[in-house]
Design an enzyme around this catalytic site. Sequence first.
Site, PDB file in Angstrom:
ATOM      1  N   GLY A   1      84.203  65.475  67.923  1.00 50.42           N
ATOM      2  CA  GLY A   1      84.984  66.546  68.545  1.00 50.42           C
ATOM      3  C   GLY A   1      86.394  66.633  67.991  1.00 50.42           C
ATOM      4  N   CYS A   2      87.039  65.489  67.840  1.00 48.39           N
ATOM      5  CA  CYS A   2      88.419  65.463  67.351  1.00 48.39           C
ATOM      6  C   CYS A   2      88.491  65.939  65.901  1.00 48.39           C
ATOM      7  CB  CYS A   2      89.012  64.064  67.496  1.00 48.39           C
ATOM      8  SG  CYS A   2      89.121  63.532  69.222  1.00 48.39           S
ATOM      9  N   THR A   3      87.482  65.597  65.119  1.00 41.56           N
ATOM     10  CA  THR A   3      87.447  66.029  63.733  1.00 41.56           C
ATOM     11  C   THR A   3      87.290  67.542  63.653  1.00 41.56           C
ATOM     12  OG1 THR A   3      86.552  63.915  62.991  1.00 41.56           O
ATOM     13  CG2 THR A   3      86.202  65.807  61.543  1.00 41.56           C
TER      14      THR A   3
END
Length: 151
Positions: free
Chosen positions: A43-45
Amino acid sequence: MLEVGTKAPDFTLPDQDGNPVALKIFRGQKVVLYFYPKDNTPGCTKQACNFGELLPQFREKGAVVLGVSKDSVASHKKFQEKYNLPFTLLSDTEQKVIQAYDVWQEKNMYGKKTMGVVRSTYLIDEKGIIVKAFGKVKAVENPQQMLDELK
């Protein structure tokens, strides 16, 4: 979440190169300040890559993008290089800024309660005032959402 209309808490944190970055140096510009849980997670990527892809449009609207997590400077450097991220990542290993912006909260992961960074984004105006605050944002949609908020 901090209240819309309040002054954004000032801070100085090291960036992915270890250089100190202070929020106040961006006065006169809009700042998209986003908090995310961890480098190199799916998700963060996706969120970071989407911010990177939209960065020219943020700049056209007079805004800078700053990403903050509790990961180390070294972790941020690897994350930035791996995905060619064209904006600043800030390391808050002591969680002082994360706590000042009220994004360190209880999370429920598969029925287990833990403390962690809740994915949140603030829009700070040219005078350092919080004009938008979004908690529990969706990683994939958040960059476009923030671009749409800019006038």
